[in-house]
Design a protein around this motif. Structure first.
Motif, PDB file in Angstrom:
ATOM      1  N   ALA A   4      10.216  15.526  30.988  1.00 40.28           N
ATOM      2  CA  ALA A   4       9.643  14.272  31.507  1.00 40.28           C
ATOM      3  C   ALA A   4       8.115  14.328  31.448  1.00 40.28           C
ATOM      4  O   ALA A   4       7.454  13.323  31.163  1.00 40.28           O
ATOM      5  N   GLY A   5       7.561  15.529  31.676  1.00 40.81           N
ATOM      6  CA  GLY A   5       6.108  15.694  31.587  1.00 40.81           C
ATOM      7  C   GLY A   5       5.624  15.474  30.157  1.00 40.81           C
ATOM      8  O   GLY A   5       4.611  14.819  29.919  1.00 40.81           O
ATOM      9  N   VAL A  54       3.114  12.115  25.956  1.00 36.71           N
ATOM     10  CA  VAL A  54       3.125  11.451  24.632  1.00 36.71           C
ATOM     11  C   VAL A  54       2.991   9.933  24.788  1.00 36.71           C
ATOM     12  O   VAL A  54       2.122   9.308  24.182  1.00 36.71           O
ATOM     13  N   PHE A  55       3.823   9.337  25.633  1.00 37.85           N
ATOM     14  CA  PHE A  55       3.792   7.876  25.753  1.00 37.85           C
ATOM     15  C   PHE A  55       2.518   7.370  26.444  1.00 37.85           C
ATOM     16  O   PHE A  55       2.104   6.240  26.235  1.00 37.85           O
ATOM     17  N   GLU A  79       6.583  29.763  27.526  1.00 34.79           N
ATOM     18  CA  GLU A  79       6.861  28.311  27.553  1.00 34.79           C
ATOM     19  C   GLU A  79       5.822  27.583  28.403  1.00 34.79           C
ATOM     20  O   GLU A  79       5.368  26.492  28.056  1.00 34.79           O
ATOM     21  N   ALA A  80       5.459  28.215  29.524  1.00 32.53           N
ATOM     22  CA  ALA A  80       4.472  27.589  30.413  1.00 32.53           C
ATOM     23  C   ALA A  80       3.133  27.437  29.694  1.00 32.53           C
ATOM     24  O   ALA A  80       2.486  26.384  29.759  1.00 32.53           O
ATOM     25  N   LEU A  81       2.753  28.468  28.958  1.00 29.19           N
ATOM     26  CA  LEU A  81       1.479  28.452  28.239  1.00 29.19           C
ATOM     27  C   LEU A  81       1.499  27.402  27.125  1.00 29.19           C
ATOM     28  O   LEU A  81       0.540  26.652  26.932  1.00 29.19           O
ATOM     29  N   ASP A 122      -0.080  22.211  24.864  1.00 25.73           N
ATOM     30  CA  ASP A 122       0.320  20.934  24.256  1.00 25.73           C
ATOM     31  C   ASP A 122      -0.243  19.771  25.059  1.00 25.73           C
ATOM     32  O   ASP A 122      -0.748  18.791  24.512  1.00 25.73           O
ATOM     33  N   ARG A 123      -0.136  19.891  26.379  1.00 26.84           N
ATOM     34  CA  ARG A 123      -0.608  18.804  27.241  1.00 26.84           C
ATOM     35  C   ARG A 123      -2.128  18.638  27.129  1.00 26.84           C
ATOM     36  O   ARG A 123      -2.637  17.531  27.066  1.00 26.84           O
ATOM     37  N   ASP A 124      -2.853  19.751  27.093  1.00 33.58           N
ATOM     38  CA  ASP A 124      -4.314  19.688  26.966  1.00 33.58           C
ATOM     39  C   ASP A 124      -4.693  18.973  25.678  1.00 33.58           C
ATOM     40  O   ASP A 124      -5.567  18.112  25.661  1.00 33.58           O
ATOM     41  N   ARG A 125      -4.001  19.365  24.600  1.00 35.74           N
ATOM     42  CA  ARG A 125      -4.307  18.790  23.293  1.00 35.74           C
ATOM     43  C   ARG A 125      -4.077  17.279  23.322  1.00 35.74           C
ATOM     44  O   ARG A 125      -4.914  16.499  22.888  1.00 35.74           O
TER      45      ARG A 125
END
Ligand code: DC
Length: 216
Positions: free
Chosen positions: A90-91, A96-97, A167-169, A174-177
């Protein structure tokens, strides 16, 4: 217009916990805007919407979504989705959206309205820059990539949905990018936001520092 304390920062910097406690201390309402983006992401995922949907179609899909808060719960079309939105998937969907114009437009006014009615602590990625550029106080909470991944790792284990440190890293990177690299309302440190690195200071100390700034 109420008083708005706007807090931005990357995933895993401790924004949610700190904002919640701060709101409780001050008797302000909490506006967790990530929860709104997560609810929209969950709605689109359930409708089978793919990431490459056109803006026009996305706008059309969003017309059927109603998201908001009710007694501290996150609601999606009348359903309590507070737990369902707290997964890694969900995160990612939210991340992405949330880069899409129709999604940001859909949630913008709702967030501003919350600040009109009450004194609020608003936390997210664009509180200090786009949603509340004239906020009463602004903060940017940060922490090292490893510190944030460790926090994410602990949170997921506590929730009973453990992930590995790798996975956490990966999730944090990914989120930062995505959150900082997008064209619309990217995460960035506003010039007038107070910068706090939470890597090696406890939550109570962060709150104390924020409270000191409010009174100075
Ligand atoms: O803070 P969070 O992890 O619950 O947020 C989930 C995603 O939602 C985040 O990766 C990017 C998006 N988001 C956003 O684009 N703008 C906000 N104000 C809050 C969240």
């Amino acid at each position: 217009m109420g008083k708005v304390i706007a807090i931005d920062g990357p995933a895993g910097a401790g924004k949610s916990t700190i904002s919640k406690l701060l709101a409780e201390r001050l008797g302000f309402q909490l506006l967790d805007t990530g929860a709104l983006y997560r609810a929209v992401g969950l709605y689109l995922r359930r409708k089978g919407v793919s990431y490459d949907i056109s803006d026009a179609k996305l706008e059309h899909e969003l017309a059927g979504a109603s998201v908001g808060f009710e007694n501290g719960k996150v609601m999606l079309n009348g359903e309590d989705v507070s737990a369902a939105i707290r997964t890694v998937e969900a995160g990612n969907d939210a991340s992405v959206f949330s880069a899409r114009k129709p999604v940001r437009a859909f949630l913008l006014q709702m967030q501003r309205d919350a600040g009109m009615q009450n004194d609020i602590v608003a936390e997210g990625r664009d509180m200090t820059t786009v949603v509340f550029p004239d906020a009463w106080r602004k903060f940017f909470l940060d922490a090292t990539e490893t510190g944030r991944a460790e926090r994410r790792f602990r949170q997921m284990a506590e929730k009973g949905t453990p992930i590995t440190m790798d996975e956490a890293l990966r999730d944090i990177r990914d989120r930062d990018r995505r959150d900082s690299g997008r064209d619309i309302a990217p995460l960035r440190r506003a010039d007038d936001a107070v910068y706090l690195d939470t890597t090696s200071i406890g939550i109570e100390e962060v709150i104390d520092r924020i409270l000191e700034t409010l009174t100075s």
